[in-house]
Design a protein around this motif. Structure first.
Motif, PDB file in Angstrom:
ATOM      1  N   ALA A 139      -8.530  -0.277   5.100  1.00  0.00           N
ATOM      2  CA  ALA A 139      -7.934   1.003   4.722  1.00  0.00           C
ATOM      3  C   ALA A 139      -7.040   1.592   5.803  1.00  0.00           C
ATOM      4  CB  ALA A 139      -9.029   2.000   4.358  1.00  0.00           C
ATOM      5  N   SER A 140      -7.173   1.106   7.032  1.00  0.00           N
ATOM      6  CA  SER A 140      -6.304   1.571   8.116  1.00  0.00           C
ATOM      7  C   SER A 140      -5.031   0.748   8.218  1.00  0.00           C
ATOM      8  CB  SER A 140      -7.056   1.517   9.452  1.00  0.00           C
ATOM      9  OG  SER A 140      -8.199   2.327   9.397  1.00  0.00           O
ATOM     10  N   GLY A 141      -4.916  -0.274   7.374  1.00  0.00           N
ATOM     11  CA  GLY A 141      -3.749  -1.152   7.412  1.00  0.00           C
ATOM     12  C   GLY A 141      -3.911  -2.339   8.333  1.00  0.00           C
ATOM     13  N   ASN A 142      -5.059  -2.413   9.026  1.00  0.00           N
ATOM     14  CA  ASN A 142      -5.318  -3.556   9.911  1.00  0.00           C
ATOM     15  C   ASN A 142      -5.601  -4.797   9.078  1.00  0.00           C
ATOM     16  OD1 ASN A 142      -5.152  -1.898  12.237  1.00  0.00           O
ATOM     17  ND2 ASN A 142      -7.266  -1.241  11.899  1.00  0.00           N
ATOM     18  N   GLU A 143      -5.127  -5.935   9.555  1.00  0.00           N
ATOM     19  CA  GLU A 143      -5.326  -7.192   8.824  1.00  0.00           C
ATOM     20  C   GLU A 143      -6.117  -8.174   9.667  1.00  0.00           C
ATOM     21  OE1 GLU A 143      -1.459  -8.594   7.633  1.00  0.00           O
ATOM     22  OE2 GLU A 143      -1.349  -7.128   5.996  1.00  0.00           O
ATOM     23  N   GLN A 144      -6.994  -8.900   8.982  1.00  0.00           N
ATOM     24  CA  GLN A 144      -7.763  -9.969   9.624  1.00  0.00           C
ATOM     25  C   GLN A 144      -7.562 -11.237   8.810  1.00  0.00           C
ATOM     26  OE1 GLN A 144      -9.911 -10.186  12.556  1.00  0.00           O
ATOM     27  NE2 GLN A 144      -9.414 -12.275  11.960  1.00  0.00           N
ATOM     28  N   LEU A 145      -7.205 -12.315   9.502  1.00  0.00           N
ATOM     29  CA  LEU A 145      -7.026 -13.606   8.850  1.00  0.00           C
ATOM     30  C   LEU A 145      -8.333 -14.388   8.938  1.00  0.00           C
ATOM     31  CD1 LEU A 145      -4.864 -15.394   7.471  1.00  0.00           C
ATOM     32  CD2 LEU A 145      -4.428 -16.396   9.723  1.00  0.00           C
ATOM     33  N   TYR A 146      -8.739 -14.981   7.816  1.00  0.00           N
ATOM     34  CA  TYR A 146      -9.945 -15.808   7.761  1.00  0.00           C
ATOM     35  C   TYR A 146      -9.554 -17.200   7.301  1.00  0.00           C
ATOM     36  CZ  TYR A 146     -12.680 -11.460   7.866  1.00  0.00           C
ATOM     37  OH  TYR A 146     -13.230 -10.267   8.221  1.00  0.00           O
ATOM     38  N   ARG A 147     -10.337 -18.192   7.715  1.00  0.00           N
ATOM     39  CA  ARG A 147     -10.126 -19.576   7.284  1.00  0.00           C
ATOM     40  C   ARG A 147     -11.423 -20.074   6.650  1.00  0.00           C
ATOM     41  NH1 ARG A 147      -8.007 -21.602  11.581  1.00  0.00           N
ATOM     42  NH2 ARG A 147      -5.891 -21.639  10.780  1.00  0.00           N
ATOM     43  N   VAL A 148     -11.310 -20.643   5.448  1.00  0.00           N
ATOM     44  CA  VAL A 148     -12.488 -21.167   4.747  1.00  0.00           C
ATOM     45  C   VAL A 148     -13.073 -22.325   5.552  1.00  0.00           C
ATOM     46  CG1 VAL A 148     -13.314 -22.320   2.651  1.00  0.00           C
ATOM     47  CG2 VAL A 148     -11.642 -20.448   2.482  1.00  0.00           C
ATOM     48  N   THR A 149     -14.374 -22.225   5.843  1.00  0.00           N
ATOM     49  CA  THR A 149     -15.057 -23.257   6.632  1.00  0.00           C
ATOM     50  C   THR A 149     -16.067 -24.049   5.824  1.00  0.00           C
ATOM     51  OG1 THR A 149     -16.700 -21.617   7.323  1.00  0.00           O
ATOM     52  CG2 THR A 149     -14.812 -21.989   8.796  1.00  0.00           C
ATOM     53  N   GLU A 150     -16.514 -23.480   4.694  1.00  0.00           N
ATOM     54  CA  GLU A 150     -17.573 -24.150   3.932  1.00  0.00           C
ATOM     55  C   GLU A 150     -17.630 -23.594   2.517  1.00  0.00           C
ATOM     56  OE1 GLU A 150     -22.418 -24.819   4.404  1.00  0.00           O
ATOM     57  OE2 GLU A 150     -21.422 -23.291   5.612  1.00  0.00           O
ATOM     58  N   THR A 151     -17.939 -24.473   1.570  1.00  0.00           N
ATOM     59  CA  THR A 151     -18.256 -24.053   0.208  1.00  0.00           C
ATOM     60  C   THR A 151     -19.589 -24.682  -0.165  1.00  0.00           C
ATOM     61  OG1 THR A 151     -17.072 -25.905  -0.812  1.00  0.00           O
ATOM     62  CG2 THR A 151     -15.826 -23.880  -0.470  1.00  0.00           C
ATOM     63  N   LEU A 152     -20.431 -23.933  -0.842  1.00  0.00           N
ATOM     64  CA  LEU A 152     -21.718 -24.475  -1.254  1.00  0.00           C
ATOM     65  C   LEU A 152     -22.154 -23.825  -2.552  1.00  0.00           C
ATOM     66  CD1 LEU A 152     -24.552 -22.804   0.716  1.00  0.00           C
ATOM     67  CD2 LEU A 152     -22.232 -22.567   1.527  1.00  0.00           C
ATOM     68  N   VAL A 153     -23.011 -24.503  -3.266  1.00  0.00           N
ATOM     69  CA  VAL A 153     -23.582 -23.987  -4.503  1.00  0.00           C
ATOM     70  C   VAL A 153     -25.047 -23.677  -4.232  1.00  0.00           C
ATOM     71  CG1 VAL A 153     -24.114 -24.498  -6.916  1.00  0.00           C
ATOM     72  CG2 VAL A 153     -21.951 -25.291  -5.915  1.00  0.00           C
ATOM     73  N   VAL A 154     -25.459 -22.451  -4.556  1.00  0.00           N
ATOM     74  CA  VAL A 154     -26.833 -22.025  -4.307  1.00  0.00           C
ATOM     75  C   VAL A 154     -27.404 -21.399  -5.576  1.00  0.00           C
ATOM     76  CG1 VAL A 154     -26.375 -21.597  -1.855  1.00  0.00           C
ATOM     77  CG2 VAL A 154     -26.180 -19.710  -3.490  1.00  0.00           C
ATOM     78  N   HIS A 155     -28.705 -21.275  -5.612  1.00  0.00           N
ATOM     79  CA  HIS A 155     -29.379 -20.563  -6.695  1.00  0.00           C
ATOM     80  C   HIS A 155     -29.192 -19.070  -6.449  1.00  0.00           C
ATOM     81  CE1 HIS A 155     -32.634 -18.971  -9.216  1.00  0.00           C
ATOM     82  NE2 HIS A 155     -32.420 -20.058  -9.947  1.00  0.00           N
ATOM     83  N   GLU A 156     -29.108 -18.287  -7.512  1.00  0.00           N
ATOM     84  CA  GLU A 156     -28.882 -16.849  -7.380  1.00  0.00           C
ATOM     85  C   GLU A 156     -29.947 -16.149  -6.542  1.00  0.00           C
ATOM     86  OE1 GLU A 156     -28.946 -14.903 -11.172  1.00  0.00           O
ATOM     87  OE2 GLU A 156     -30.846 -15.804 -11.740  1.00  0.00           O
ATOM     88  N   SER A 157     -31.128 -16.732  -6.438  1.00  0.00           N
ATOM     89  CA  SER A 157     -32.204 -16.123  -5.650  1.00  0.00           C
ATOM     90  C   SER A 157     -32.065 -16.395  -4.154  1.00  0.00           C
ATOM     91  CB  SER A 157     -33.563 -16.634  -6.142  1.00  0.00           C
ATOM     92  OG  SER A 157     -33.651 -18.043  -5.942  1.00  0.00           O
ATOM     93  N   ASP A 158     -31.167 -17.296  -3.770  1.00  0.00           N
ATOM     94  CA  ASP A 158     -30.960 -17.637  -2.363  1.00  0.00           C
ATOM     95  C   ASP A 158     -30.055 -16.581  -1.730  1.00  0.00           C
ATOM     96  OD1 ASP A 158     -30.451 -18.724   0.104  1.00  0.00           O
ATOM     97  OD2 ASP A 158     -29.873 -20.695  -0.645  1.00  0.00           O
ATOM     98  N   THR A 159     -30.655 -15.681  -0.978  1.00  0.00           N
ATOM     99  CA  THR A 159     -29.910 -14.559  -0.402  1.00  0.00           C
ATOM    100  C   THR A 159     -29.541 -14.774   1.065  1.00  0.00           C
ATOM    101  OG1 THR A 159     -31.976 -13.423   0.145  1.00  0.00           O
ATOM    102  CG2 THR A 159     -30.953 -12.897  -1.994  1.00  0.00           C
TER     103      THR A 159
END
Length: 198
Positions: A139-159
């Motif tokens: 909301a302040s206009g600051n930007e942060q760049l992120y890079r995807v490091t991992e994708t995984l499939v989990v059960h909805e109960s895995d928090t």
């Protein structure tokens, strides 16, 4: 005209009216969704001007908290996918865009968790690869760049993916698999991204 012909014409007329009503409702829903995105974008622009939350419409119980841009390598800036992230991942808010979980408070540390529907706004996560870059503007206009490091499939109960972190993380969550006949199944696709420093 015979009674059977009158009944036949009445049936055809009823089917035609019913069909036009369904088409009209579908068109109305699409128009409403596009107009909602326009209003959310306007609210975000107001937020950037004064760093205050602005509701996209007067009766909304949410407001945009960030602007998320998906960047593909070599992609032209005009073709980048932009999504406005709303506050509070309720079912009502998710209908209008991805939403940041309420639990993202000081307790979450640097782990920002955003959820979205896989058949609308987060359909972009289908087939996402490591290395994909995502820019998040606050909301302040600051930007942060992120890079995807991992994708995984989990059960909805895995928090575990909601756990706080000392590092700047972005965690995106959507239902899995994509294009499933079952809506809201038990599996979730989790996309983890780390902040690009420097």
């Amino acid at each position: 005209m015979k009674l059977s012909q009158i009944l036949h014409l009445t049936l055809i007329g009823s089917i035609l009216i019913f069909s036009l009503t369904l088409i009209g409702k579908g068109t109305y829903m699409q128009a409403k969704a596009h107009f909602a995105q326009y209003l959310i974008m306007q609210a975000w622009e107001q937020t950037l001007e004064d760093s205050q939350p602005h509701k996209p419409w007067s009766w909304a119980d949410t407001y945009p908290v960030s602007k998320m841009t998906f960047i593909a390598e070599g992609e032209e800036s005009t073709s980048q996918r932009v999504l406005y992230v709303l506050a509070g991942a309720s079912g009502r808010n998710l209908a209008f865009g991805p939403a940041e979980l309420d639990i993202n408070s000081q307790k979450r540390g640097g782990n920002r968790v955003i959820a979205g529907h896989n058949d609308t706004h987060f359909s972009i996560l289908s087939g996402v690869k490591t290395g994909r870059q995502i820019r998040l503007q606050d909301a302040s206009g600051n930007e942060q760049l992120y890079r995807v490091t991992e994708t995984l499939v989990v059960h909805e109960s895995d928090t575990r993916v909601l756990e706080p972190s000392n590092d700047k993380l972005l965690t995106l969550i959507t239902c899995y698999p994509f294009n499933s006949l079952e809506v809201g199944g038990a599996l979730r696709l989790v996309v983890k991204a780390e902040a690009v420093i420097g």
